[in-house]
Structures are given as structure tokens and as C-alpha cells.
Design a protein around this motif. Structure first.
Motif, mmCIF file in Angstrom:
data_model
loop_
_atom_site.group_PDB
_atom_site.id
_atom_site.type_symbol
_atom_site.label_atom_id
_atom_site.label_comp_id
_atom_site.label_asym_id
_atom_site.label_seq_id
_atom_site.Cartn_x
_atom_site.Cartn_y
_atom_site.Cartn_z
ATOM 1 N N LEU A 548 0.702 -1.052 -0.192
ATOM 2 C CA LEU A 548 0.178 0.186 -0.218
ATOM 3 C C LEU A 548 1.013 0.736 0.323
ATOM 4 O O LEU A 548 1.553 1.406 0.528
ATOM 5 C CB LEU A 548 -0.906 -0.127 1.196
ATOM 6 N N ASP A 549 0.315 2.458 -0.511
ATOM 7 C CA ASP A 549 0.935 3.852 -0.605
ATOM 8 C C ASP A 549 0.690 4.880 0.255
ATOM 9 O O ASP A 549 -0.281 3.525 1.128
ATOM 10 C CB ASP A 549 1.107 4.882 -1.910
ATOM 11 N N ASP A 550 1.116 5.375 1.093
ATOM 12 C CA ASP A 550 1.210 5.841 2.302
ATOM 13 C C ASP A 550 -0.202 6.893 2.073
ATOM 14 O O ASP A 550 -1.030 6.366 3.579
ATOM 15 C CB ASP A 550 2.084 7.385 1.956
ATOM 16 N N HIS A 551 -0.665 6.851 1.631
ATOM 17 C CA HIS A 551 -1.910 7.530 1.301
ATOM 18 C C HIS A 551 -3.428 6.366 2.146
ATOM 19 O O HIS A 551 -4.238 6.025 2.752
ATOM 20 C CB HIS A 551 -3.144 8.327 0.256
ATOM 21 N N ALA A 552 -3.090 4.761 0.859
ATOM 22 C CA ALA A 552 -4.076 3.724 1.305
ATOM 23 C C ALA A 552 -3.819 2.724 2.339
ATOM 24 O O ALA A 552 -4.219 2.632 3.442
ATOM 25 C CB ALA A 552 -3.871 2.721 0.607
ATOM 26 N N LEU A 553 -2.509 3.379 3.470
ATOM 27 C CA LEU A 553 -1.944 3.230 4.375
ATOM 28 C C LEU A 553 -2.416 3.490 5.421
ATOM 29 O O LEU A 553 -2.714 2.841 6.362
ATOM 30 C CB LEU A 553 -0.738 2.800 4.483
ATOM 31 N N ALA A 554 -2.821 4.898 5.606
ATOM 32 C CA ALA A 554 -3.634 5.806 6.459
ATOM 33 C C ALA A 554 -5.201 5.407 6.068
ATOM 34 O O ALA A 554 -5.677 5.809 7.562
ATOM 35 C CB ALA A 554 -2.749 7.482 5.898
ATOM 36 N N THR A 555 -5.059 5.583 5.546
ATOM 37 C CA THR A 555 -6.590 4.819 5.307
ATOM 38 C C THR A 555 -7.096 3.888 5.733
ATOM 39 O O THR A 555 -8.220 3.405 6.683
ATOM 40 C CB THR A 555 -6.953 4.874 3.749
ATOM 41 N N ARG A 556 -6.780 2.532 5.587
ATOM 42 C CA ARG A 556 -6.469 1.280 6.480
ATOM 43 C C ARG A 556 -6.051 1.455 8.150
ATOM 44 O O ARG A 556 -6.838 1.367 8.552
ATOM 45 C CB ARG A 556 -5.750 0.553 5.972
#
Length: 904
Positions: A548-556
Motif C-alpha cells: 500500500l502507498d502511504d495514503h492507502a495505508l493511512a486510510t486502512r
């Protein structure tokens, strides 16, 4: 066995090392030869023992059911459960070769699938997440959105998996409607800005309280009436309509002593004792205080009978010792728990509680969120709720009955700060919102009707008036440029990844089209905002296979620990690329867990892991269990206990074994009385150390779980045993074969244990019942609401019922029947005599609880179940948490640092 030894044993189930000198044969040869010699004699196309035909399974693993079956075959062989003891059993080398070949193929297949597709399928926000997303985005925590959607689908017990979260035209229409509703509610807060005031609403001024002073054809029992008092002095002349209701402002000292009392409880669906003279003028924060105290009503009330055509007076009956005499009131002898609800049609919410004492006092609820048009109801939750026909107050004694009295409710608000209108500023910045001509093409927002709608006599209409609609517009000197500026800002906040120019142009063109068609600026902008909130960029998670990129990781991360999108701080770290640094991710994990929004995770996770959301799915029987029927205070305390214990497991990093047993729990007086634990007073929940021999502690013996796993009339060892296997141990039980279900004997002549013997004697049933029945038997000491019992209840008109009355005022109809037998024997031969010994046996090996808790958390956090190919990584998660004895917070950290979490 030590924790490290158990962990090594768990790892051995996932990776069995090749035996020395053993050649790696081709999979088809090893598998087919082994299954042909040791499996096919029972699991063939004719016998199909266990509904399995190994000859029909494909080795290509493209069929999901076949893949799942091969995993089950692997696990049962690895556990030594197959082949059966009476059949020829292969030597260890043969089984090891078969398992290694099958394991390698399953892992290879899973690895390739994950590389190609990712672990999780694309999914939308579920109802919980969408509601929280709108609340956070629009700074409107009072929004009620989730009920507007169809129920989310479930897979692997959670509402977080894409294959179960379908999107139909119904969903799309509901997204548009919910977004439109949220935007209009946000504008309403900006439009309606009544000044902050502190208003004291005296009980004597509210007809919903005073109209019940006298009987009428629909309310002739004193138990259902209210009565006036001055301090502790009854006011017969006021009650009989021979004197004014109140002295009013002419005598402030006396005014403060005037009160209204009652002896029964409210119905949550149609509150009786409510402050309908107050309606929240606008959604927002309010500070609420109540002034009240307890009283004691002597017995001997005079009632009146009414027949068709009678006037409002009716016919006097002789004094009744079972009803209160409101002319004989004395100081209170009890403290009474009060639960405060909101009322707004069918939407009723619990907003606080306190304890009334004999000494008059002011009780401050603190700040609460109210919706526009909501009123408040203080409910004496221990009092009974009378049902038609032959009801009597179960709290009435020869000396009288407890009562409560309220003088006033004080409301301070609406309370304003920068947060109040933050939602409007996001939508329209500093552009002014103004009222528009009702006939113009303008946006409408809900508002409270002007004027006092509540004028009228003592028995005037008490219905809740609906909200009115007000036409509004936003004044923009440069509509096109303002629209582009506002849309860019809104998209940057709404979307959980960087906004691209095509996003802006898409929604700006929608504004142009709507504004060009003659819609006002506010309407055209609302159309664009609504489209954004129903668009894939907002509704769907954007995750690509791989890391995951950082934005997707933050969302997760935010959806895991807050059940809502990331906040500005987390998004900023994602924009800087910080989140893939372990120390930064750990720090953010700690921050999110320590935030009040982590309660959203607690509630949503428990709603599905242990089905806490189903607490109201069953209602206690009105004949067998009317002592529990209508007891909302008990149910609410039971839910709070489960949530608070899990919250404590996270806060204090308590070990996973706490799922099975703890030396503490959270109780208030009502739940402590239910559990038979003395010394707990008051309505507030608090941590309580349990007695050494207490059967409580852990989730299995909490009232909430025991209610959820019963049907309100009877308990089932099968259902409860299956629940323990699946929710606590993480072992799935296959669906039952097509045999007749056991119908419990509510007469109490035969126990369910005796009836289950015929199932256990059936070969097609015995293998599962041998596993699930014993844990269920251990819980037979608990009834349908989790109360301890030594004997079953039954209904038999030929037997004398127990004495007493339920919360509905009806006499008990049940008798105590056969004794409970909570003994059992586990499949490995270890026996137990009761639930205490059963817990001790389970706690001899804590690894299964830790593994299952980790599996449930991974499924919830990633939107994908733990598959065969994930087992090695799950084992590494457990290894990292082992030093804390698999502490709950440590498990959460280990999961977030794992590849399972950081990859789709």
C-alpha cells in the motif's frame, strides 16, 4: 507448557520440516495415492462420509469450494483427527509427505493469487464507516446516517469484506439521499443560530407531565398517573384540578419546591414522562441538568372504573392496597437510577444517567449532542412498565412503593465554538447564508417551526411536530470562481488520496450544468457536493495489489482503529511518506488508540466479532422470563460491560486469555444484582474485582453474550457451544446434516441434554456434537439473560408457579423444574463439572485464543480473511506479541506492522 513451547507447536502446524531423506514427489502422485489408500473408502461418490467425495476434488485449486476443502483436509490430518482410529492409519512419513506436498501447492497458489489480485477485494465503505466519514468531514457528530442504508452484507462474520458489500441502484440512491441530507443538516446549523441561553423548564409547565394527574378512560390506574407535590407534601387540590398547577413567577421560592412525581417507568418506544415543552432549536451541544429526588408512596390508592360512554370522572372504586395513594407521600427510602433518553419520533438515544436520592439535588449530565426537535426523557429505569390486564407494581410492599419526583430540567445551549460551523465553512467558506423567498428555486433546509406549538390545555395533542423547511441561498459575488475554489478545497478533504485535475473538472462541470439550468448557487453547489459524496473516490477504498502507498495505508489504519477516514494529522504524515517507517507507524497507532474515536473501533468490532449488535434480536419470554422482559437497564448495562472490558484489554494490553477469564469486570448496581455480586451501588459502570469463586470474568459468561446465544425462551448447548468454538477458539463448525432439530420442552419435564442424546447417537451428528455440546453444557448454568440458575424453568398449569411479579407487572407463571447439569467432557477426554473448571481447562493453552483474536482483528482490519497462505505471517504476528503473553494492544501493533496489513 511454556508460551514459547506452545508457539513452536502452533508454528509446526503451518510448516512441517521435510523428513530427512524424503524425496519430494509430484503433487498429483502423492496426493492421489494417499487419498486413494486412506480416504476414499469412506469419502467417495457413494458413501460421502462427512459430505465429502475426495475423487471429485480438483487439484487446479481454481474452485474456491475445492480450495477450502483441501485446506480442511490438511488441517484435520495435521491435527491427527483423520483417518479414524478404526481405519488403517499411515505412518508419520507418509502423512508428512502428503501434508508437505499439499501445503506447498496451497501456499504457491495463494502467493500467486495475492501477487496478481491482492488479498482483499475492492470494497466500499460500510454503513458504519460512511456515517462516521460524513460526521467527521462535516463536523457534525450528531448526524444519523446509517439507518438510511440497507443492512451491509457479511463475510467471515464482518461487514468489511468486498464480496459481501455489494453496490446496487438502491445503494446509489441512498448514498445520494444521505449526502443530501447531511449537507442540508449542516446548513441548518449555520442558518439557525439562536443565542446561547440557560432556560429552566419546570415540570409543572409541561402538559405531558401534568395531564396525567387525573384518570381518564385510557389511564385509570394510579400506577400510570403522575401527582403534584410541594417538597414532600402532597397537593390534593392541585391533583384534583381544584387549584392552579403552579404559583408561577409570583412566588419564586414556592416555585422551586413544586414537583411532579410518578411510580412507573417509561416505554422507550412511546415515552410517557417527557419534557415535551422543550425542543432543541438546532442540532448541537447542550448542557443538561435535572433537579429531583425520591419519595415514598403509601398503599391504598383510589381508582375509578370507566365504561363506554362514561364521562371523565368515572366511578370510584374502594381503596386498593396494591396501588399508591398520592395523598400519603413521605420522604424517599431508596436511591433510584435514572436513564435519560432523547425522543424524536422513533429515534430514541441514551444520553446519560444519574442516581436520584431522597435529598433533593441537581444532577448535571454535562454536554450532550441533540438533534433539532429532540426532547428529553428521564426514565426511572428500576420501576415497572405495566402491561394490560392484571398488572400490579412488583415494587409495592405493605408499607408502600418507591417514587421519583422532578422539579425542573435546565438546558444551557446551544453551545458554540469554532467546531460548530466548521462544516459550513468547508462547504461555503465565508460566503453568507441567507433566507430566500419560499417560491424561488432555492435550497431548503430543516428548521424548527416558529412560534410556540405547545400551547393548549392539559390534555392537548402531545404529538411531535415535524420540522419545517426554510428556503436558503448562499450569496456569491463570483459564482464560477467561488465554485472552483470551494470544490478544490472540499475534494482535498473528502478524498483520501491526492486530488487530480480531472476530479475537479468533473464536479465543476456538474456545477456549471446545474447553475446554468437556473438553480441557485447553493443548490448547484449542493448537487456537486452530493455527487462527490456518492462518487467512487469517496465511497470506495482505492487500494492496488501489492504494498500500500502511504495514503492507502493511512486510510486502512484509520478505518481499523477509528472506523472512519484519516484525520488531517494522519493525512499529513501520509503526504510526507512517513507511515512506512515502523517507528512513525507505531506512534500513529498509539495516537489513534488513545483518541476517543477509538471507541468506534471497539463498538464496531464487537458488534460483529461477538454479534453484540444482535442484543435486541430476542426478547425474554413474557411467561418464562418476565422478570427480564422490558428491562432495558439490564440490557444496556450488559452491553456496556462487554465494551468496557474489551476497552480495558486494549488500554492495559491484557493478554488474550482475558477473553476466557478475568478477575474483574465492569458493573453497575443493576448488573451486579443480576450477577449476585454485593456492594455495588448506583447506575454508573465501574471496574469491580470479582470474588475468587465467581463464574464471571471473560466474555463467555457475560450477560450480553449469554443473551445473544439464547432465543429469549430457552438456551441451547448446541448454539452456545458452536459460538465458543467459532468466536473464542476460531474453529469453524460445518452446517448440520438435514436432520430434525431438537425442540426444547418448555414444560420442564425433559432437559435439552437428554434430548440431545439421540443426536449424539447418530453417526452423522456425533462427530460435531462431541465437540460443541460440552462447551455448551458448561454454560447451561446461565439462563437466557445470563442469570445463574441451578434449575430450569418450566410452564405447566398443573404446577404451582413461583411467587413474584415481573417488570411488566404480571405474576410469574413459571415453576422451577429439573436441575441443571453443567458437567461435560472435552473431545480429548478431560472432564469438567461446571463452567469454572471448563474455563481452567481452556486456559491450559492460551495460544488458540491469541491466534483467533489475531485472525479476527486481521480480517476486520484488512477486509480479507486469513487464508492458508497467510498462516506463516499470522504466526510471525503471534511471535512478536508473545513476550506480552499476547497482549491485545501488542497484537494490534504487531498486526499493523505486518505484511498482511501493509499489503493489499
Amino acid at each position: 507448557m511454556s508460551c514459547s513451547a506452545r508457539l513452536r507447536l502452533a508454528l509446526a502446524l503451518f510448516v512441517l520440516p521435510p523428513l530427512a531423506g524424503l524425496a519430494r514427489a509430484a503433487l498429483p502422485g502423492v496426493v492421489l495415492d494417499y487419498t486413494d489408500r486412506y480416504c476414499s473408502s469412506c469419502h467417495n461418490d457413494e458413501d460421502k462420509k462427512g459430505r465429502l467425495d475426495v475423487g471429485s476434488l480438483t487439484l487446479a485449486l481454481t474452485s474456491k469450494p475445492d480450495l477450502e476443502t483441501w485446506v480442511k483436509i490438511h488441517d484435520r490430518l495435521a491435527a491427527g483427527e483423520m483417518p479414524p482410529e478404526e481405519k488403517p492409519r499411515p505412518d508419520a512419513a507418509e502423512t508428512a509427505a502428503f501434508l508437505q506436498a499439499l501445503r506447498d501447492t496451497l501456499v504457491a497458489h495463494e502467493t500467486e493469487r495475492v501477487r496478481r489480485e491482492g488479498r482483499a477485494t475492492q470494497r466500499r465503505l460500510n454503513g458504519y464507516e460512511y456515517e462516521n466519514a460524513l460526521r467527521d468531514l462535516l463536523s457534525a457528530p450528531w448526524l444519523q446516517i446509517r439507518g438510511q442504508f440497507p443492512d451491509d452484507g457479511e463475510s467471515n462474520r464482518f461487514n468489511k469484506i468486498g464480496e459481501a458489500l455489494d453496490v446496487s441502484h438502491v445503494h446509489l440512491a441512498r448514498y445520494l439521499a444521505a449526502a443530501d441530507y447531511a449537507i442540508r443538516q449542516t446548513l441548518s446549523v449555520q442558518l439557525e443560530r439562536p443565542p446561547t441561553t440557560t432556560t429552566r423548564h419546570y415540570a409543572r409547565d409541561h402538559r405531558t407531565l401534568t395531564s396525567k394527574f387525573t384518570p381518564n378512560p385510557f389511564n385509570s390506574s394510579p400506577d400510570r398517573m403522575t401527582y403534584p407535590v410541594l417538597g414532600v407534601k402532597p397537593q390534593r387540590d392541585v391533583r384534583m384540578l381544584e387549584a392552579p398547577l403552579t404559583v408561577g413567577s409570583a412566588d419564586p421560592v414556592t416555585r422551586e419546591l413544586e414537583a411532579v412525581g410518578w411510580v412507573s417507568s417509561n416505554y422507550v418506544t412511546g415515552f410517557t414522562y417527557r419534557w415535551d415543552g422543550f425542543r432543541a432549536p438546532v442540532a448541537g451541544r447542550y448542557r443538561i441538568r435535572f433537579s429531583g429526588y425520591t419519595l415514598w408512596a403509601a398503599p391504598g390508592g383510589v381508582t375509578r372504573s370507566f365504561s363506554h360512554g362514561d364521562d371523565k370522572v368515572g366511578t370510584l372504586r374502594p381503596p386498593n392496597p396494591a396501588t399508591p395513594d398520592y395523598d400519603q407521600i413521605s420522604p424517599g427510602r431508596t436511591e433510584e437510577p435514572i436513564t435519560v433518553y432523547t425522543r424524536n419520533g422513533l429515534l430514541n438515544r441514551r444520553v446519560g444517567s444519574f442516581d436520584l436520592t431522597p435529598e433533593p439535588a441537581v444532577h448535571d449530565l454535562g454536554e450532550v449532542w441533540l438533534l433539532a426537535n429532540e426532547t428529553l426523557v428521564p426514565d426511572a429505569s428500576r420501576f415497572y412498565r405495566s402491561r394490560p390486564e392484571k398488572f400490579r407494581n412488583p415494587l409495592m410492599t405493605p408499607e408502600g412503593a418507591p417514587s421519583v419526583a422532578f422539579r425542573w430540567m435546565e438546558v444551557e445551549g446551544p453551545l458554540y465554538d469554532d467546531f460548530t460551523t466548521a462544516g459550513y465553512r468547508l462547504l461555503f467558506g465565508d460566503l453568507p447564508l441567507v433566507r430566500a423567498d419560499p417560491g424561488s428555486s432555492s435550497l431548503t433546509v430543516p428548521v424548527i417551526a416558529s412560534g410556540d406549538r405547545r400551547e393548549g390545555g392539559r390534555n392537548a395533542d402531545q404529538r411531535i411536530e415535524p420540522l419545517m423547511e426554510a428556503a436558503v441561498d448562499v450569496v456569491s459575488p463570483a459564482p464560477r470562481s467561488d465554485a472552483e475554489r470551494l470544490l478544490r478545497t472540499f475534494l482535498a478533504r473528502a478524498y483520501r488520496r491526492p486530488v487530480v485535475e480531472t476530479d475537479v473538472r468533473r464536479f465543476l462541470s456538474l456545477f456549471d450544468e446545474r447553475h446554468g439550468a437556473g438553480l441557485s448557487f447553493a443548490e448547484a453547489m449542493a448537487a456537486a457536493y452530493t455527487a462527490i459524496l456518492a462518487s467512487p473516490g469517496f465511497v470506495f477504498l482505492e487500494e492496488k495489489p501489492g504494498r500500500l502507498d502511504d495514503h492507502a495505508l493511512a486510510t486502512r489504519l484509520a478505518l481499523f482503529l477509528w472506523n472512519s477516514p484519516p484525520d488531517a494529522s494522519l493525512r499529513a504524515k501520509a503526504a510526507r511518506g512517513d507511515l512506512h517507517r515502523p517507528e512513525a507507524l507505531r506512534a500513529e497507532t498509539e495516537r489513534l488508540l488513545s483518541d476517543p474515536r477509538a471507541q468506534r473501533f471497539r463498538d464496531a468490532f464487537l458488534d460483529y466479532w461477538i454479534d453484540l449488535r444482535k442484543i435486541e434480536d430476542s426478547t425474554p419470554s413474557t411467561t418464562l422470563y418476565n422478570d427480564y422482559y422490558l428491562d432495558d437497564a439490564l440490557v444496556e448495562a450488559a452491553v456496556a460491560e462487554t465494551r468496557l472490558v474489551f476497552e480495558e484489554m486494549i488500554r492495559a494490553d491484557l493478554p488474550a486469555r482475558s477473553i476466557v477469564d478475568t478477575d474483574f469486570t465492569y458493573l453497575n448496581e443493576r448488573l451486579a444484582m443480576h450477577y449476585g455480586i454485593p456492594g455495588v451501588r448506583g447506575v454508573a459502570m465501574r471496574r469491580v474485582e470479582l470474588p475468587p469463586d465467581s463464574p464471571r470474568g471473560g466474555f463467555m459468561t457475560q450477560a450480553s453474550v449469554l443473551k445473544i446465544t439464547a432465543n429469549g425462551t430457552t438456551t441451547s448447548p448446541v448454539l452456545r457451544g458452536k459460538w465458543i468454538f467459532e468466536r473464542i477458539l476460531g474453529l469453524d463448525i460445518p452446517p448440520p446434516p438435514p436432520v430434525a432439530a431438537v425442540e426444547p420442552d418448555i414444560r420442564g419435564a425433559v432437559t435439552l441434554r437428554q434430548q440431545l442424546e439421540k443426536h449424539r447417537s447418530d453417526a452423522s451428528c456425533a462427530s460435531c456434537h462431541k465437540k460443541i455440546d460440552p462447551p455448551g453444557f458448561a454454560l447451561e448454568s446461565f439462563d437466557v439473560m445470563g442469570g445463574w440458575r441451578d434449575r430450569y424453568r418450566g410452564i405447566d398449569e398443573t404446577k404451582t408457579p413461583e411467587s413474584g411479579r415481573g417488570k411488566n407487572g404480571h405474576a410469574f407463571a413459571f415453576h422451577l423444574g429439573l436441575p441443571v447439569d453443567a458437567a461435560g467432557e472435552l473431545p480429548d477426554g478431560r472432564g469438567f463439572k461446571d463452567v469454572r473448571e471448563f474455563k481452567r481447562l481452556l486456559l491450559e493453552n492460551e495460544v488458540p485464543f491469541a491466534r483467533n483474536l489475531a485472525k479476527q482483528l486481521v480480517t476486520y482490519a484488512t477486509g480479507a480473511p486469513v487464508t492458508f497462505g497467510d498462516r506463516m505471517e499470522l504466526a510471525r504476528i503471534l511471535e512478536r506479541a508473545a513476550p506480552s503473553r499476547y497482549g491485545t494492544r501488542s497484537l494490534i501493533h504487531a498486526i499493523i506492522q505486518s505484511d498482511l496489513f501493509q499489503q493489499r
